[in-house]
Design an enzyme around this catalytic site. Structure first.
Site: not given
Ligand code: DGJ
Length: 684
Positions: A431, A488
């Protein structure tokens, strides 16, 4: 004049030089093999008239201000604070590499071209005899189409990625720049240049994608003489002074069959040329990701229970997301402390990994290596490793590590490698949740180096690129990763649109898509499980909800769609995604066509209520006009009772010619909005 040609499937690039930097005299649909290239030189010659200088400076692979070029120059550089105005001479050609030199200024510039699958990859390298500062260095500059009225590129945001933008070609510069140190949600590094009238399935289209994750700039400029140039390079100001400067690869695609020709060139290129697969022969595993089920609230028994449910639904990979390390109870602390949290995991991660494996699934783990919270042992021990000013504005309460520093990279490598070496881990979700306080090429190169080292030492581990969803999607990151967390947003309606537009670049097999909670956590909308399942089934399928919330009926539907996905994933992994033109603005539809063109699946998403009361016909594409196809609406059981009339498609398979399917199209049953019809087709 010397000429050279470079051919890729469907496109030809003709370069010419009269002793200076070569120019792309022709970039377009494939020319016949016997085309006399000197003819191209003849037809490309241009007149001048009053009010102009006496010779038109070339829109060369690097237009030179030193040749009185009035538009954006391909190189903007300084030495000792003085601007440099090189006038390069061509000094060497080796295959499709062109070397030019300005001996007086001590500068050499090299242009490299390579055919990679369906695209041409082009890059520029500048070498200086003594130190210079480069503000802008363009990858080989291409002419913009003369017959196009519009530029199609993208904007976007968190939970709203890949929003298609249409801007007119007009006098001056259309500029897009990603300054946040990522390829970014805001300005994805891809643009389409359609000729007027081109649609998804028809017309001439040019497209470009810049394979760099650290921020980029694009200039699409119309000069006062009517010529057009398109330049791509690293974002301005992201380089330090030095002697050698390289651009990323610029990927070029041309199509005579609409946007889809370029889209499929990029999809295939990323899938078959850029990504290296840890397990090329293993089918893509169905994901389960626990983020939206438990967030930071980890407990081994709960997660085991969730894993039990997930596997029953068809999951094959269980991913433990954020929250397993340091003292990470929310997003204010612990990034940087990559040790398992003994409060949540008193016996470490092994019990959950063993449990997941006993269920027949593989295990994946979340990291955000480039980031650090000030509330972390790492920040307390090494404040000097943090990028940017001490009093900077944070993003998601976090800062960025200076990954250009080899010490930082070594530290991160050791921490991640220790976890990978001591656990059976099949996948990492990598991430990156904030923009950089100071964007630099060195930071991005550092990330690539770290990923490269981990990939070399742990070649069986797949890596997913995530940056608050789709904030880092480009061929550069995909050289080191194999999956993209596109957004997301697990809202099926939003995802339907995002996936559709992202297909202008991304193939099915690397695009993650998950069935979210009944009430979406990012939009508050409630969607039927059928719609949620089919939208996820369009791409690399997964689940990201608490499976314990599913009703019995919902679990049955989800299992059935997942079983369908597994039954079809093998051929779909290499299928093209073809966006369909729809006469009905409420419909977002695509056709996934197998490589041998003998089978396909059409997903027809109803994204809103229609303007007219009944659906309009939907034309398919890419079929053989004279062949016959068996067409089956596979989820006809989803027809609502308000769809009142019996129609052949609602009854069972029908047989139709390719020509009818492409010219008349299919008329589907009436449906509610936020529903998906799924049609399978097989050539007879
Ligand atoms: C942002 C990501 O896009 C989410 O899917 C998740 O992994 C969160 N971070 C976790 O903090």
């Amino acid at each position: 004049m010397q000429t050279w040609r470079i051919d890729a499937p469907g496109q030809t690039l003709v370069l010419a030089s009269d002793g200076g930097v070569p120019s792309a005299l022709y970039w377009g649909a494939a020319l016949p093999g016997g085309q006399d290239l000197t003819e191209i030189g003849l037809i490309a010659a241009r007149d001048v008239t009053g009010g102009m200088i006496d010779r038109l400076p070339d829109v060369s692979l690097c237009p030179e201000a030193g040749q009185s070029f009035q538009g954006q120059a391909g190189l903007v550089a300084y030495r000792d604070g003085q601007p440099l105005y090189p006038r390069f001479a061509l000094v060497g050609v080796d295959g499709s590499q062109f070397v030019c030199r300005d001996a007086a200024l001590g500068l050499s510039i090299t242009f490299d071209f390579a055919v990679e699958g369906d695209v041409i990859a082009a890059s520029t390298t500048l070498e200086a005899d003594s130190e210079i500062t480069v503000h802008h260095l363009a990858a080989p500059v291409m002419p913009g189409p003369q017959y196009g009225a519009d530029i199609l590129d993208f904007s976007g945001r968190w939970i709203g990625e890949f929003q298609l933008e249409r801007a007119p070609w007009r006098a001056g510069v259309h500029m897009r720049e990603a300054r946040g140190g990522r390829s970014g949600h805001e300005h994805p590094p891809i643009a389409y240049f359609p000729e007027s009238g081109a649609q998804n399935t028809s017309g001439a289209v040019f497209a470009m994608h810049y394979g760099w994750s650290g921020g980029h700039v694009m200039y699409a400029e119309e000069l006062s003489d009517g010529r057009r140039q398109i330049q791509w390079g690293h974002a301005t100001g992201t380089r330090v002074s030095g002697r050698v400067f390289e651009t990323a690869k610029l990927y070029l695609a041309v199509s005579e069959m609409g946007l889809n020709g370029c889209a499929t060139a990029f999809q295939r290129h990323l899938r078959d040329q850029v990504v290296t697969w840890p397990h090329p022969d293993r089918p893509r595993p169905v994901h389960y990701n626990c983020w939206e089920a438990v967030y930071f609230d980890h407990g081994v028994e709960v997660l085991k229970d969730i894993a039990d449910q997930a596997v029953k639904l068809g999951a094959e990979r269980f991913v433990l997301d954020d929250g397993w390390f340091g003292k990470r109870d929310d997003d204010t602390s612990s990034l940087g402390d990559w040790d398992v949290d003994p409060r949540k995991w008193p016996d470490g991660l092994t019990p959950i990994i063993e449990h997941v494996k006993s269920l027949g699934m593989v295990f994946g783990l979340w990291f955000e290596p480039e980031m650090v919270n000030m509330d972390s042992d790492l920040a307390r021990a090494h404040p000097e490793w943090i990028l940017g000013p001490v009093d900077q504005v944070e993003g998601r309460q976090q800062r960025v590590l200076d990954v250009a520093n080899p010490e930082v990279r070594d530290h991160l490598y050791r921490k991640i490698a220790a976890i990978l070496a001591s656990h059976d881990i099949d996948y990492i979700k990598w991430d990156h949740n904030r923009l950089l306080p100071v964007a630099s090429v060195a930071q991005t190169s550092g990330v690539y180096a770290l990923l490269g080292r981990l990939r070399r030492d742990f070649p069986n581990v797949e890596v997913e690129s995530c940056a608050s969803g789709g904030g880092r999607i480009d061929a550069g990151i995909l050289e080191h990763t194999q999956r993209i967390w596109l957004s997301d947003s697990n809202d099926a309606q939003e995802r339907l649109r995002i996936q559709h537009d992202a297909a202008l670049m991304l193939p099915m097999t690397i695009t993650g898509s998950h069935v979210g909670p009944r009430q979406c956590h990012t939009s508050g909308r409630v969607h039927d499980i059928r719609f949620r399942s089919w939208v996820a089934a369009q791409r690399h399928m997964g689940f990201e909800m608490d499976p314990r919330e599913l009703t019995e009926e919902e679990a049955v539907v989800l299992s059935q769609v997942t079983a369908w996905w597994k039954g079809n994933r093998n051929w779909r992994q290499t299928a093209d995604i073809l966006r369909l033109d729809t006469a009905d603005s409420s419909v977002i539809a695509e056709q996934q066509l197998s490589q041998d063109k003998k089978r396909f699946v059409v997903f027809v998403g109803k994204a809103s209520t229609g303007t007219q009361i009944m659906p309009r016909p939907l034309r398919l594409t890419g079929l053989e006009p004279g062949a016959t196809y068996e067409i089956e609406l596979i989820n006809r059981d989803e027809a609502h009772h308000l769809s009142r009339r019996e129609t052949p498609l609602k009854d069972g398979p029908v047989t139709l010619s390719g020509q009818l399917l492409m010219q008349h199209g299919l008329i589907l049953p009436w449906s509610f909005p936020d529903r998906m019809w799924v049609i399978e087709g097989k050539k007879k």
